[in-house]
Write an enzyme that holds these catalytic residues in place. Sequence first.
Site, PDB file in Angstrom:
ATOM      1  N   ASP A 232      38.821 -15.067  18.589  1.00 40.06           N
ATOM      2  CA  ASP A 232      38.716 -13.805  17.613  1.00 40.06           C
ATOM      3  C   ASP A 232      38.576 -14.177  16.427  1.00 40.06           C
ATOM      4  O   ASP A 232      39.404 -14.741  15.599  1.00 40.06           O
ATOM      5  CB  ASP A 232      39.994 -12.952  17.842  1.00 40.06           C
ATOM      6  CG  ASP A 232      40.190 -12.360  19.288  1.00 40.06           C
ATOM      7  OD1 ASP A 232      39.138 -12.177  19.843  1.00 40.06           O
ATOM      8  OD2 ASP A 232      41.412 -12.366  19.566  1.00 40.06           O
ATOM      9  N   LEU A 233      37.472 -13.951  15.670  1.00 34.73           N
ATOM     10  CA  LEU A 233      36.862 -14.589  14.343  1.00 34.73           C
ATOM     11  C   LEU A 233      37.939 -13.915  13.375  1.00 34.73           C
ATOM     12  O   LEU A 233      38.120 -12.907  13.113  1.00 34.73           O
ATOM     13  CB  LEU A 233      35.554 -13.951  14.385  1.00 34.73           C
ATOM     14  CG  LEU A 233      35.147 -14.552  12.819  1.00 34.73           C
ATOM     15  CD1 LEU A 233      34.682 -16.051  12.793  1.00 34.73           C
ATOM     16  CD2 LEU A 233      33.571 -13.654  12.613  1.00 34.73           C
ATOM     17  N   ASP A 234      38.578 -14.986  12.794  1.00 27.71           N
ATOM     18  CA  ASP A 234      39.332 -14.605  11.337  1.00 27.71           C
ATOM     19  C   ASP A 234      40.494 -14.040  11.992  1.00 27.71           C
ATOM     20  O   ASP A 234      41.136 -13.268  11.074  1.00 27.71           O
ATOM     21  CB  ASP A 234      38.730 -14.142  10.458  1.00 27.71           C
ATOM     22  CG  ASP A 234      37.472 -15.225   9.629  1.00 27.71           C
ATOM     23  OD1 ASP A 234      37.808 -16.128   9.713  1.00 27.71           O
ATOM     24  OD2 ASP A 234      36.551 -14.434   9.350  1.00 27.71           O
ATOM     25  N   GLU A 235      40.797 -14.112  13.165  1.00 24.22           N
ATOM     26  CA  GLU A 235      42.153 -13.348  13.498  1.00 24.22           C
ATOM     27  C   GLU A 235      43.311 -14.078  13.961  1.00 24.22           C
ATOM     28  O   GLU A 235      44.179 -13.865  14.898  1.00 24.22           O
ATOM     29  CB  GLU A 235      41.861 -12.137  14.689  1.00 24.22           C
ATOM     30  CG  GLU A 235      40.798 -11.237  14.557  1.00 24.22           C
ATOM     31  CD  GLU A 235      41.510 -10.238  13.463  1.00 24.22           C
ATOM     32  OE1 GLU A 235      42.609 -10.082  13.487  1.00 24.22           O
ATOM     33  OE2 GLU A 235      40.485  -9.451  12.724  1.00 24.22           O
TER      34      GLU A 235
END
Length: 290
Positions: A232-235
């Site tokens: 999950d991108l930048d999560e």
Amino acid sequence: MSPRPQPGREYVLTLSCPDSAGLVHAVSGFLVRNSGNILESQQFDNRLQGRFFMRVHFDVSDPNVTPECLRSRFGPVAQAYGISWTLNEAATPTRTLIMVSKFGHCLNDLLFRRRTGALNIEIPAIVSNHRDFEKLAETYGVPFHHIPVTKETKADAEALLMELVRELDVDLVVLARYMQVLSDDLCKQLEGRAINIHHSFLPSFKGARPYDQAYQRGVKLVGATAHYVTSDLDEGQIIEQDVVRVDHSLDPGDLVTVGRDVEAQVLAHAVKWHSESRVMVDGNRTVVFR
């Protein structure tokens, strides 16, 4: 700065498990039986989830007590309480591969901190999709690997990266402003051992030139977030964050300068705490024993 850990004598035990009575007594009893002396101990009880976390830095006085002995003897204790655990030699540096693109402030900061002994890491390689920092790598005597990435070559580039990770026995991958999105498969392979840094304007100012966007909106805080890499991108789970107050007098270039300083500091903290076994993942959160 605290004294350097003594090789072959100092260890760090980290553990997490369902909370129950007698956990601290069980750990301390194990240490006493193995000539252990506690140098630092921290613990956290997540009462909402009923889960217990602990980090113990200790030394041993008996030269016959080896890491293998400690791991073997702690096994029954861990089994009795359902403990997930790691035990590492405190002096052993974390082998850290650094990835970078065209912004070198975080890379330069990590290299300098490593050279001055502020970080207990080894840097066996720097990987970049550009050649901008090849000479900087030479200055520090670190091998530089140029791995270009295009839509057509992305899979091959990631395969080369993982080959380096395996060949160099890498413990940690740091995305020091590496401006490429990693595939879901690569994120899974690096789960728990890859750290990314980004400005804290996300998700408000995504895409190109975030500091220009921030200037146009008149932001009053500039910040950065260091987190583990997930699909999950930048999560990913947040390790460290910080902010600096700014005002109307700063133009976009000034905001970039302030932002780069806080990015470098936040990333350095995250790398330091990870390398010292101070970060433990708790679902979507982290427990950080500073």
